[in-house]
Design an enzyme around this catalytic site. Structure first.
Site, short mmCIF file in Angstrom:
data_model
loop_
_atom_site.label_atom_id
_atom_site.label_comp_id
_atom_site.label_asym_id
_atom_site.label_seq_id
_atom_site.Cartn_x
_atom_site.Cartn_y
_atom_site.Cartn_z
N ASP A 38 40.97 35.83 30.95
CA ASP A 38 41.77 35.75 32.15
C ASP A 38 41.15 36.68 33.24
OD1 ASP A 38 43.81 35.42 34.19
OD2 ASP A 38 45.02 34.90 32.86
N THR A 79 45.45 31.17 37.83
CA THR A 79 45.40 31.09 36.23
C THR A 79 45.71 29.72 35.80
OG1 THR A 79 45.97 33.10 36.33
CG2 THR A 79 46.61 31.84 34.24
N ASN A 100 49.94 28.58 40.62
CA ASN A 100 50.84 29.03 39.52
C ASN A 100 52.29 28.45 40.03
OD1 ASN A 100 48.56 30.36 38.06
ND2 ASN A 100 49.01 32.07 39.23
N ARG A 163 51.89 29.79 30.87
CA ARG A 163 50.97 28.75 31.47
C ARG A 163 49.64 28.57 30.67
NH1 ARG A 163 51.99 32.59 35.15
NH2 ARG A 163 50.26 33.83 36.00
N ASP A 353 39.23 31.72 33.58
CA ASP A 353 40.19 30.94 34.36
C ASP A 353 40.03 31.31 35.81
OD1 ASP A 353 41.24 33.27 34.35
OD2 ASP A 353 43.19 32.57 34.19
N HIS A 354 39.12 32.22 36.22
CA HIS A 354 38.64 32.79 37.66
C HIS A 354 38.11 34.12 37.54
CE1 HIS A 354 42.22 35.40 37.38
NE2 HIS A 354 42.90 34.13 37.08
N HIS A 487 42.64 37.38 43.48
CA HIS A 487 41.77 36.26 43.52
C HIS A 487 42.48 34.75 43.91
CE1 HIS A 487 44.25 34.58 40.09
NE2 HIS A 487 44.27 35.99 39.50
#
Length: 546
Positions: A38, A79, A100, A163, A353-354, A487
């Site tokens: 992450d 995320t 999210n 998540r 995820d980013h 982000h």
């Protein structure tokens, strides 16, 4: 003649050897391990390279196939969206996870991506397990693997964040487990998957590992003086734990946990990643993954890297230490896989995820353009605009995730044209400091953008659930406190992430060609000889496969 026969025998032996090698490499893996780190920027691989050991990141880079120019191809880079996109092989335009949290324009309230009141918590009495993947409307590669094997294999999702465990595991998972902090400090799940925790999860929760990891201060792995890849430890760009005077090492976790929601503090320290690794190992043993005639899938997400990044920023000594420690966790996991699954029996990929931007206030100190966006000021600006243009300050229902949701009922009541109102707001929005572009939903539906930032915006736009006006801020402009970072944009600092394939069926090498995050799912699907996820828009990364 003797020489001829000797040569013939040699050739035949070589052919037999080649055929044997072909058969061994074409055998499907017993286990696929998907790893998402992450908030991992690509440059964490190169920046900390000299301090990494040989058995973590370097092992899979040198022994696998690394994509050096891999990017997310949509906005927003959050995320939940990232985890869904990696595993579905498509973007929010198809899979339906647009954030999210996001504003539900039908319910007229903010919702959370995996909340589902139809289910209850399994593992404790909290509300933290009322979850499911139902808002993700397409299948995942993990779903397709289950369907392709007539549901005879196992899929398990694991993460600190709910998540991050739920979305990768898909709709058909045997289980997804996440960490419930606060006063609990346990891995839990949802009744969507099962009625009670398996015995191996109960044993893990009772093992005392969580308390053990919170019993010592967070100190640097190596001498802090050697952390020359990071800025000074004591600076004005990092947030502190509650109870700390300065954001500096050592962080006295045992003394701080009471003021930082007890067990939840584990999420924001490297030990959270180590705990995740321990739980993944327990899952492999407890579920007998990789031991049947079918291919199992273990989806692991390392969440603590994100918490540390948000609090301390991408240039901090804390983030450097977190990745050096994660490198050791990965080395431990890979060795465990070698021993318990077999070196040629598993395939894995590692990605993010980013990524994240540098702390804008730090960039400002270096005279690099960067700024902060304030939603309240922006709303006041837009209300003044609609009052002037349409004699009403009630035309905007919500501003979130750089999207504007209009009050359709009020627009109808005033007998205004919805498209005219949206376009007027978009035209005025770009005049606000920090906003680079503003595009209406109508434009997203009627115009095709084939490249650039508007193409990313369009890939993240879902007609059914996205807003009426979509905004693109200037580079390094964030809606966030001035300490720490975040982000969500389509700029390279948020989109450029690692993608590394390793193990059974994977070539050795690297590529500088541009690939997209959605290419992972079809590549793994092709390797496993299964159907692509049903919303897939990615392509097979052929050069990574044998």
């Amino acid at each position: 003649m003797k020489t001829y026969f000797s040569l013939l025998i040699t050739v035949l032996l070589l052919c037999a050897s080649c055929k044997k090698q072909q058969n061994s490499t074409s055998k499907k893996p017993k286990l696929v391990v998907g790893i998402i780190v992450d908030q991992m920027r690509y440059d964490y691989l190169t920046r900390f390279d000299k301090k990494y050991g040989n058995n973590g990141f370097k092992r899979i880079i040198n022994g696998g196939f690394s994509l050096e120019n891999a990017h997310f191809n949509y906005i927003p880079t959050y995320t939940a969206v990232g985890h869904a996109s990696v595993y579905t092989g498509t973007t929010p335009v198809n899979h339906g996870i647009i954030g999210n949290n996001w504003f539900d324009k039908y319910l007229e309230k903010s919702i959370y991506c995996v909340d589902d009141t139809n289910y209850s918590t399994v593992g404790n009495t909290s509300e933290a397990g009322k979850k499911s993947p139902y808002r993700m409307v397409t299948t995942t590669v993990t779903d397709q693997l289950r369907l392709g094997q007539n549901m005879r294999n196992k899929t398990i999702g694991i993460a600190i964040k709910d998540r991050s465990a739920i979305l990768p595991a898909g709709h058909t998972a045997n289980g997804a487990y996440w960490f419930d902090g606060g006063e609990e400090g346990k891995f839990i799940t949802s009744s969507y998957y099962m009625k009670e925790l398996p015995s191996w999860v109960q044993e893990f929760n009772a093992s005392g590992k969580v308390d053990a990891y919170l019993s010592t201060p967070w100190e640097t792995l190596y001498d802090i003086a050697t952390y020359t890849e990071s800025i000074a430890d004591d600076n004005n760009y990092e947030a502190t734990f509650k109870g700390e005077e300065k954001p500096v090492f050592p962080h006295n976790i045992p003394a701080l946990r009471a003021k930082n929601n007890n067990y939840s503090i584990l999420k924001g320290v490297p030990a959270g990643n180590t705990l995740t690794t321990d739980f993944a190992k327990a899952a492999i043993i407890g579920e007998n993954l990789g031991k049947s005639e079918h291919t199992d899938f273990l989806a692991i997400s390392y969440s603590s890297t994100d918490y540390v990044g948000h609090q301390f920023g991408v240039a901090s000594k804390e983030i450097e230490d977190t990745y050096l420690r994660l490198d050791q966790d990965l080395a431990s996991l890979f060795t465990f896989l070698d021993t318990n699954i077999g070196k040629n029996n598993y395939t894995l990929f590692l990605t993010a995820d980013h990524a994240a931007t540098e702390v804008p206030s730090y960039l400002q100190s270096l005279k690099v353009p960067a700024s902060y966006f304030t939603s309240r000021k922006f709303l006041n600006f837009l209300n003044a605009t609609t009052l002037e243009k349409f004699q009403s300050e009630e035309l905007i229902l919500n501003i979130s995730n750089f999207q504007i949701f209009l009050n359709k009922e009020k627009i109808k009541e005033l007998k205004l044209n919805e498209n005219t109102v949206a376009q007027t707001i978009a035209d005025e929005a770009v005049k606000f400091k920090g906003i680079y572009k503003a595009v209406t939903a109508r434009t997203m539906q009627t115009t095709t953008f084939t490249n650039g930032i508007l193409n990313s915006l369009q890939n993240g736009y879902n007609q059914k659930i996205s807003g009426d006006v979509l905004l693109v801020p200037n580079p390094s402009t964030i809606s966030y406190p001035k300490k720490g970072t975040t982000h969500g944009s389509g700029y390279s600092y948020d989109t450029h992430v690692p993608i590394i394939f390793y193990g059974n069926g994977i070539k050795h090498g690297s590529s500088k060609k541009k690939y997209e995050i959605i290419d992972i799912a079809p590549t793994i699907s092709n390797l496993l000889e299964i159907e692509f996820p049903n919303g897939n828009t990615g392509k097979i990364i052929e050069e990574a496969l044998h």
